[in-house]
Design a protein around this motif. Structure first.
Motif, short mmCIF file in Angstrom:
data_model
loop_
_atom_site.label_atom_id
_atom_site.label_comp_id
_atom_site.label_asym_id
_atom_site.label_seq_id
_atom_site.Cartn_x
_atom_site.Cartn_y
_atom_site.Cartn_z
N MET A 27 0.84 -1.18 0.00
CA MET A 27 0.00 0.00 0.00
C MET A 27 0.87 1.24 0.00
SD MET A 27 -2.77 1.32 2.82
CE MET A 27 -1.50 1.94 3.90
N GLU A 28 0.48 2.24 -0.80
CA GLU A 28 1.24 3.47 -0.83
C GLU A 28 0.98 4.27 0.44
OE1 GLU A 28 0.22 5.59 -4.27
OE2 GLU A 28 0.92 4.07 -5.68
N ALA A 29 2.01 4.97 0.91
CA ALA A 29 1.88 5.76 2.11
C ALA A 29 0.85 6.86 1.89
CB ALA A 29 3.23 6.37 2.48
N GLY A 30 -0.04 7.04 2.89
CA GLY A 30 -1.03 8.09 2.79
C GLY A 30 -2.21 7.75 1.92
N GLU A 31 -2.34 6.53 1.47
CA GLU A 31 -3.46 6.15 0.61
C GLU A 31 -4.77 6.29 1.39
OE1 GLU A 31 -5.09 2.40 -2.08
OE2 GLU A 31 -3.42 2.14 -0.70
N LEU A 32 -5.76 6.90 0.75
CA LEU A 32 -7.05 7.11 1.37
C LEU A 32 -8.13 6.44 0.56
CD1 LEU A 32 -6.76 10.93 2.23
CD2 LEU A 32 -6.41 9.01 3.79
N ALA A 33 -9.21 6.03 1.26
CA ALA A 33 -10.37 5.48 0.57
C ALA A 33 -11.04 6.58 -0.23
CB ALA A 33 -11.34 4.88 1.59
N VAL A 34 -11.38 6.30 -1.48
CA VAL A 34 -11.99 7.27 -2.38
C VAL A 34 -13.51 7.17 -2.30
CG1 VAL A 34 -12.21 8.02 -4.79
CG2 VAL A 34 -10.02 7.15 -3.94
N ARG A 35 -14.16 8.31 -2.06
CA ARG A 35 -15.62 8.33 -2.07
C ARG A 35 -16.12 8.17 -3.49
NH1 ARG A 35 -20.45 11.77 0.52
NH2 ARG A 35 -21.81 11.76 -1.31
N LEU A 36 -17.05 7.23 -3.69
CA LEU A 36 -17.60 6.97 -5.02
C LEU A 36 -19.00 7.56 -5.20
CD1 LEU A 36 -16.53 3.25 -5.55
CD2 LEU A 36 -15.31 5.33 -6.20
N GLY A 37 -19.84 7.44 -4.19
CA GLY A 37 -21.22 7.90 -4.32
C GLY A 37 -22.04 7.45 -3.15
N LYS A 38 -23.32 7.17 -3.40
CA LYS A 38 -24.22 6.77 -2.32
C LYS A 38 -25.21 5.72 -2.81
CE LYS A 38 -27.33 10.63 -3.33
NZ LYS A 38 -27.96 11.87 -2.83
N ILE A 39 -25.76 4.98 -1.85
CA ILE A 39 -26.75 3.97 -2.15
C ILE A 39 -28.09 4.64 -2.51
CG2 ILE A 39 -28.11 2.05 -1.21
CD1 ILE A 39 -25.23 1.32 -1.73
N VAL A 40 -28.70 4.23 -3.61
CA VAL A 40 -30.00 4.80 -4.01
C VAL A 40 -31.12 3.77 -4.02
CG1 VAL A 40 -29.02 6.72 -5.30
CG2 VAL A 40 -29.37 4.53 -6.45
N LYS A 41 -30.78 2.49 -4.12
CA LYS A 41 -31.81 1.44 -4.09
C LYS A 41 -31.14 0.08 -3.94
CE LYS A 41 -33.56 -0.49 -7.61
NZ LYS A 41 -34.33 -0.90 -8.81
N SER A 42 -31.97 -0.95 -3.77
CA SER A 42 -31.44 -2.31 -3.72
C SER A 42 -32.30 -3.22 -4.59
CB SER A 42 -31.41 -2.83 -2.28
OG SER A 42 -32.73 -3.01 -1.78
N ASN A 43 -31.67 -4.26 -5.12
CA ASN A 43 -32.39 -5.28 -5.87
C ASN A 43 -32.69 -6.50 -5.02
OD1 ASN A 43 -32.33 -3.78 -8.32
ND2 ASN A 43 -30.22 -4.44 -8.66
N SER A 44 -31.90 -6.67 -3.96
CA SER A 44 -32.10 -7.77 -3.02
C SER A 44 -31.34 -7.43 -1.75
CB SER A 44 -31.60 -9.10 -3.60
OG SER A 44 -30.18 -9.12 -3.65
N HIS A 45 -31.31 -8.35 -0.80
CA HIS A 45 -30.65 -8.09 0.47
C HIS A 45 -29.15 -7.89 0.32
CE1 HIS A 45 -30.28 -8.16 4.86
NE2 HIS A 45 -29.22 -8.93 4.70
N CYS A 46 -28.55 -8.45 -0.72
CA CYS A 46 -27.10 -8.33 -0.90
C CYS A 46 -26.73 -7.73 -2.26
CB CYS A 46 -26.41 -9.69 -0.71
SG CYS A 46 -26.95 -10.96 -1.84
N ASP A 47 -27.68 -7.06 -2.90
CA ASP A 47 -27.45 -6.47 -4.21
C ASP A 47 -27.93 -5.02 -4.18
OD1 ASP A 47 -27.21 -5.75 -6.83
OD2 ASP A 47 -28.41 -7.40 -7.65
N TYR A 48 -26.98 -4.07 -4.17
CA TYR A 48 -27.31 -2.65 -4.01
C TYR A 48 -26.84 -1.83 -5.21
CZ TYR A 48 -28.78 -3.22 0.84
OH TYR A 48 -29.47 -3.59 1.98
N ILE A 49 -27.56 -0.74 -5.46
CA ILE A 49 -27.23 0.17 -6.55
C ILE A 49 -26.62 1.45 -5.99
CG2 ILE A 49 -28.10 1.45 -8.54
CD1 ILE A 49 -28.24 -1.58 -8.84
N VAL A 50 -25.46 1.81 -6.53
CA VAL A 50 -24.73 3.02 -6.11
C VAL A 50 -24.84 4.07 -7.21
CG1 VAL A 50 -22.51 3.96 -5.42
CG2 VAL A 50 -23.11 1.60 -4.82
N GLU A 51 -25.24 5.27 -6.83
CA GLU A 51 -25.21 6.40 -7.76
C GLU A 51 -23.89 7.13 -7.59
OE1 GLU A 51 -27.21 10.64 -7.64
OE2 GLU A 51 -28.71 9.14 -8.21
N VAL A 52 -23.10 7.19 -8.66
CA VAL A 52 -21.77 7.79 -8.60
C VAL A 52 -21.88 9.31 -8.50
CG1 VAL A 52 -19.58 8.08 -9.83
CG2 VAL A 52 -20.77 5.88 -9.89
#
Length: 207
Positions: A1-26
């Motif tokens: 891992m590179e020093a200072g690496e941060l998690a990148v924000r992608l978007g947010k959850i807008v709906k789900s198709n099932s209990h383990c299948d979610y849709i993210v809006e970027v």
């Protein structure tokens, strides 16, 4: 891992198709100051779902979809250029949507981090923020409570990874093998799984 690496924000959850299948809006320029780049949310990227200090789940991007309401809009068109003085500003509501399959949760306990693989029990709320995981987080997710390597979502991913489940699973296996996280018998087992899946995929395509 590179020093200072941060998690990148992608978007947010807008709906789900099932209990383990979610849709993210970027995120885009209109919704966030620092929207992600296309390379940040590629096929097979590990993501984490978190909000207000709470971790909800770990997932994998298994599909993407471009939503453009202007496509096939067959309404009437103007015969000449509109008057710029009286023309309202148009906002083109194009969206990038990501299909995400949940494969477990991330636990931090007594200064140690590890993963619990399987279908999360909780329902992830709408508007939960989704981040791309760092290489260190991916590494920690593949350790169990005893800090031993683990890969326990293989069958779940093949069943719930969408139409590209085999390719997704093979990509994850290849990346785990190349990461050298596993060694000895564990590494050989991963290699066997990867070769077997590749063979099944090839033979299935020939039928």
């Amino acid at each position: 891992m590179e020093a200072g690496e941060l998690a990148v924000r992608l978007g947010k959850i807008v709906k789900s198709n099932s209990h383990c299948d979610y849709i993210v809006e970027v995120d885009d320029e209109k919704s966030h100051d620092s929207p992600p780049k296309p390379d940040d949310y590629g096929f097979g990227s590990f993501v984490k779902l978190e909000s207000k200090g709470r971790h909800w789940a770990v997932g994998l991007i298994y599909n993407s979809q471009l939503f453009n309401p202007m496509f096939l809009n067959m309404g009437p068109r103007l015969s000449s250029e509109p008057d710029p003085i009286f023309s309202p500003d148009l906002i083109y509501e194009t969206r990038t949507l990501l299909g995400t399959v949940l494969i477990g949760t991330f636990v931090k306990q007594n200064g140690e981090s590890y993963g619990i693989h399987g279908i999360p029990r909780v329902v992830v709320p709408v508007n939960t923020v989704v981040y791309r995981m760092t290489q260190d987080e991916i590494y920690r997710f593949h350790l169990n409570q005893e800090q031993r390597p683990q890969f326990c979502y293989y069958s779940h991913l093949l069943k719930c990874g969408g139409m590209f489940a085999a390719q997704l699973t093979q990509q994850v296996l290849t990346e785990l093998i190349d990461s050298n996280l596993f060694s000895g018998a564990d590494q050989r087992a991963l290699s066997i799984l990867c070769k077997e899946l590749s063979w099944k995929t090839t033979m299935g395509a020939m039928r």
